[in-house]
Design a protein around this motif. Structure first.
Motif, PDB file in Angstrom:
ATOM      1  N   ARG A 143       0.833  -1.208   0.000  1.00 54.16           N
ATOM      2  CA  ARG A 143       0.000   0.000   0.000  1.00 54.16           C
ATOM      3  C   ARG A 143       0.869   1.261   0.000  1.00 54.16           C
ATOM      4  NH1 ARG A 143      -3.948  -1.572   3.442  1.00 54.16           N
ATOM      5  NH2 ARG A 143      -5.366  -2.012   1.714  1.00 54.16           N
ATOM      6  N   LEU A 144       1.993   1.213   0.703  1.00 56.70           N
ATOM      7  CA  LEU A 144       2.904   2.358   0.746  1.00 56.70           C
ATOM      8  C   LEU A 144       3.570   2.588  -0.607  1.00 56.70           C
ATOM      9  CD1 LEU A 144       4.489   4.507   2.446  1.00 56.70           C
ATOM     10  CD2 LEU A 144       6.182   2.704   2.883  1.00 56.70           C
ATOM     11  N   LEU A 145       4.002   1.502  -1.247  1.00 59.10           N
ATOM     12  CA  LEU A 145       4.734   1.613  -2.504  1.00 59.10           C
ATOM     13  C   LEU A 145       3.829   1.960  -3.686  1.00 59.10           C
ATOM     14  CD1 LEU A 145       7.099  -1.480  -2.119  1.00 59.10           C
ATOM     15  CD2 LEU A 145       7.739   0.933  -1.898  1.00 59.10           C
ATOM     16  N   ASP A 146       2.577   1.506  -3.629  1.00 57.58           N
ATOM     17  CA  ASP A 146       1.657   1.740  -4.748  1.00 57.58           C
ATOM     18  C   ASP A 146       0.266   2.073  -4.207  1.00 57.58           C
ATOM     19  OD1 ASP A 146       0.420   1.931  -7.168  1.00 57.58           O
ATOM     20  OD2 ASP A 146       0.618  -0.182  -7.718  1.00 57.58           O
ATOM     21  N   PRO A 147       0.085   3.286  -3.708  1.00 65.28           N
ATOM     22  CA  PRO A 147      -1.186   3.647  -3.064  1.00 65.28           C
ATOM     23  C   PRO A 147      -2.365   3.757  -4.021  1.00 65.28           C
ATOM     24  CG  PRO A 147       0.278   5.551  -3.195  1.00 65.28           C
ATOM     25  CD  PRO A 147       1.084   4.371  -3.623  1.00 65.28           C
ATOM     26  N   ARG A 148      -2.123   3.799  -5.320  1.00 68.78           N
ATOM     27  CA  ARG A 148      -3.242   4.003  -6.243  1.00 68.78           C
ATOM     28  C   ARG A 148      -3.937   2.702  -6.644  1.00 68.78           C
ATOM     29  NH1 ARG A 148      -2.064   3.565 -11.797  1.00 68.78           N
ATOM     30  NH2 ARG A 148       0.086   2.953 -12.254  1.00 68.78           N
ATOM     31  N   ARG A 149      -3.305   1.566  -6.403  1.00 66.91           N
ATOM     32  CA  ARG A 149      -3.947   0.296  -6.745  1.00 66.91           C
ATOM     33  C   ARG A 149      -4.567  -0.348  -5.505  1.00 66.91           C
ATOM     34  NH1 ARG A 149       0.379  -0.084 -10.432  1.00 66.91           N
ATOM     35  NH2 ARG A 149      -0.314  -0.419 -12.591  1.00 66.91           N
ATOM     36  N   LYS A 150      -5.701  -1.002  -5.710  1.00 63.85           N
ATOM     37  CA  LYS A 150      -6.355  -1.695  -4.611  1.00 63.85           C
ATOM     38  C   LYS A 150      -5.690  -3.044  -4.351  1.00 63.85           C
ATOM     39  CE  LYS A 150     -10.854   0.523  -5.120  1.00 63.85           C
ATOM     40  NZ  LYS A 150     -12.309   0.333  -5.336  1.00 63.85           N
ATOM     41  N   ILE A 151      -5.774  -3.460  -3.092  1.00 62.13           N
ATOM     42  CA  ILE A 151      -5.153  -4.714  -2.661  1.00 62.13           C
ATOM     43  C   ILE A 151      -6.234  -5.757  -2.393  1.00 62.13           C
ATOM     44  CG2 ILE A 151      -3.827  -5.829  -0.820  1.00 62.13           C
ATOM     45  CD1 ILE A 151      -2.297  -3.203  -0.514  1.00 62.13           C
ATOM     46  N   ILE A 152      -6.036  -6.928  -2.965  1.00 56.98           N
ATOM     47  CA  ILE A 152      -6.937  -8.060  -2.744  1.00 56.98           C
ATOM     48  C   ILE A 152      -6.344  -8.969  -1.672  1.00 56.98           C
ATOM     49  CG2 ILE A 152      -7.967 -10.116  -3.794  1.00 56.98           C
ATOM     50  CD1 ILE A 152      -7.848  -8.669  -6.494  1.00 56.98           C
ATOM     51  N   VAL A 153      -7.179  -9.374  -0.729  1.00 52.95           N
ATOM     52  CA  VAL A 153      -6.814 -10.422   0.227  1.00 52.95           C
ATOM     53  C   VAL A 153      -7.893 -11.494   0.120  1.00 52.95           C
ATOM     54  CG1 VAL A 153      -6.267 -11.019   2.612  1.00 52.95           C
ATOM     55  CG2 VAL A 153      -5.737  -8.726   1.756  1.00 52.95           C
ATOM     56  N   THR A 154      -7.478 -12.750   0.046  1.00 49.11           N
ATOM     57  CA  THR A 154      -8.421 -13.839  -0.201  1.00 49.11           C
ATOM     58  C   THR A 154      -8.542 -14.764   1.006  1.00 49.11           C
ATOM     59  OG1 THR A 154      -6.675 -15.226  -1.162  1.00 49.11           O
ATOM     60  CG2 THR A 154      -7.924 -13.814  -2.671  1.00 49.11           C
ATOM     61  N   ASP A 155      -9.622 -15.545   0.996  1.00 47.33           N
ATOM     62  CA  ASP A 155      -9.831 -16.538   2.045  1.00 47.33           C
ATOM     63  C   ASP A 155     -10.675 -17.676   1.489  1.00 47.33           C
ATOM     64  OD1 ASP A 155      -9.512 -17.661   4.512  1.00 47.33           O
ATOM     65  OD2 ASP A 155     -10.480 -16.042   5.627  1.00 47.33           O
ATOM     66  N   SER A 156     -10.624 -18.807   2.154  1.00 45.20           N
ATOM     67  CA  SER A 156     -11.378 -19.978   1.713  1.00 45.20           C
ATOM     68  C   SER A 156     -12.878 -19.723   1.764  1.00 45.20           C
ATOM     69  CB  SER A 156     -11.033 -21.173   2.603  1.00 45.20           C
ATOM     70  OG  SER A 156     -11.928 -22.242   2.382  1.00 45.20           O
ATOM     71  N   GLY A 157     -13.578 -20.152   0.735  1.00 47.59           N
ATOM     72  CA  GLY A 157     -15.023 -19.976   0.717  1.00 47.59           C
ATOM     73  C   GLY A 157     -15.740 -20.886   1.688  1.00 47.59           C
ATOM     74  N   GLU A 158     -15.274 -22.128   1.785  1.00 48.42           N
ATOM     75  CA  GLU A 158     -15.979 -23.126   2.581  1.00 48.42           C
ATOM     76  C   GLU A 158     -15.461 -23.238   4.014  1.00 48.42           C
ATOM     77  OE1 GLU A 158     -16.226 -23.821  -1.659  1.00 48.42           O
ATOM     78  OE2 GLU A 158     -14.481 -23.720  -0.344  1.00 48.42           O
ATOM     79  N   LEU A 159     -14.196 -22.898   4.245  1.00 50.28           N
ATOM     80  CA  LEU A 159     -13.555 -23.245   5.517  1.00 50.28           C
ATOM     81  C   LEU A 159     -13.157 -22.037   6.355  1.00 50.28           C
ATOM     82  CD1 LEU A 159     -11.254 -26.073   4.084  1.00 50.28           C
ATOM     83  CD2 LEU A 159     -13.484 -26.326   5.182  1.00 50.28           C
ATOM     84  N   SER A 160     -13.755 -20.895   6.093  1.00 47.16           N
ATOM     85  CA  SER A 160     -13.388 -19.695   6.836  1.00 47.16           C
ATOM     86  C   SER A 160     -14.594 -18.781   6.998  1.00 47.16           C
ATOM     87  CB  SER A 160     -12.269 -18.947   6.108  1.00 47.16           C
ATOM     88  OG  SER A 160     -12.043 -17.692   6.702  1.00 47.16           O
TER      89      SER A 160
END
Length: 247
Positions: free
Chosen positions: A189-206
């Motif tokens: 986020r610091l190095l490239d503040p103009r792009r959004k960051i995706i964080v993923t997680d398991s659909g079934e197990l979280s």
């Protein structure tokens, strides 16, 4: 004896209630969803590593993906152990080539950085960084810094994804270090503040909470048919309403 009979009867009713509730939930989860998402667009994850593992020409497959199938949304993992086989020596030739070909066709790329990225064994940690946690963590952040600095001005890159399902215990990986994960996200986020960051997680197990609260864009999975050793192929007994309920 009378008390024992009452206990047994109570247990039976409890089990019956739980079974009815489970049956109701399964029916609800699999009940058709009427509302459709007309704006949904299909994309793919492309792994040059997996293509090489199954001994096919990964470059030819990538071009076929773009030209024959017309795919314009692609997620590309940056494999740390392939890019930095020796400390401080970087080979970005595979990633460069994929981004160049994608850019020629105006494709949009999600670039995945971190130690845990798509495809088995999930974590792509160089051999030289595997036996010292402090070295691994320090060098991981340096690697991410190098990747982001290299590609933050690349027009084809639409999003950054930091790690892949970091809260899911899966793959040949070190234990989750939440502080390290937060440092990775903060660095990108610091190095490239103009792009959004995706964080993923398991659909079934979280439950999604920890991943979603760190993300600009949350990503998840929905598996219908999977294969498990000792079991073979089987279908998950949960449908789209399960995911809607979690949302």
């Amino acid at each position: 004896m009378l008390i024992l009979k009452k206990i047994i009867k109570s247990v039976k009713w409890t089990l019956l209630t739980l079974l009815i509730a489970a049956a109701f939930l399964l029916a609800y989860f699999n009940f058709p969803v009427k509302k459709s998402n007309e704006k949904a667009e299909l994309g793919v994850t492309f792994s040059s590593r997996y293509a090489q593992d199954i001994q096919v020409d990964w470059r030819a497959n990538f071009i076929a993906l773009l030209d024959d199938l017309g795919v314009r949304k692609i997620r590309i993992p940056v494999y740390w152990d392939l890019v930095e086989k020796n400390p401080g020596e970087y080979d970005f030739s595979q990633v460069d080539w994929q981004l160049q070909e994608a850019g020629k066709r105006q494709a949009e790329i999600i670039l995945v950085v971190g130690q845990k990225v798509p495809r088995w064994p999930e974590c792509a940690i160089p051999v030289w960084a595997q036996n010292d946690n402090q070295i691994r963590k320090t060098r991981l952040l340096k690697f991410i810094n190098t990747v982001v600095e290299r590609y933050k001005n690349e027009p084809a890159v639409e999003f950054w994804q930091v790690e892949n399902e970091p809260f899911l215990k899966f793959g040949i990986c070190p234990p989750l270090d939440v502080q390290l994960l937060d440092s990775e996200i903060g660095l990108v986020r610091l190095l490239d503040p103009r792009r959004k960051i995706i964080v993923t997680d398991s659909g079934e197990l979280s439950l999604w909470i920890e991943a979603a609260k760190r993300a600009d864009v949350f990503g998840t999975t929905m598996y219908r048919t999977i294969w498990k050793e000792g079991v073979g192929y089987f279908n998950y007994p949960i449908g789209p309403r399960f995911f809607h309920l979690k949302k």
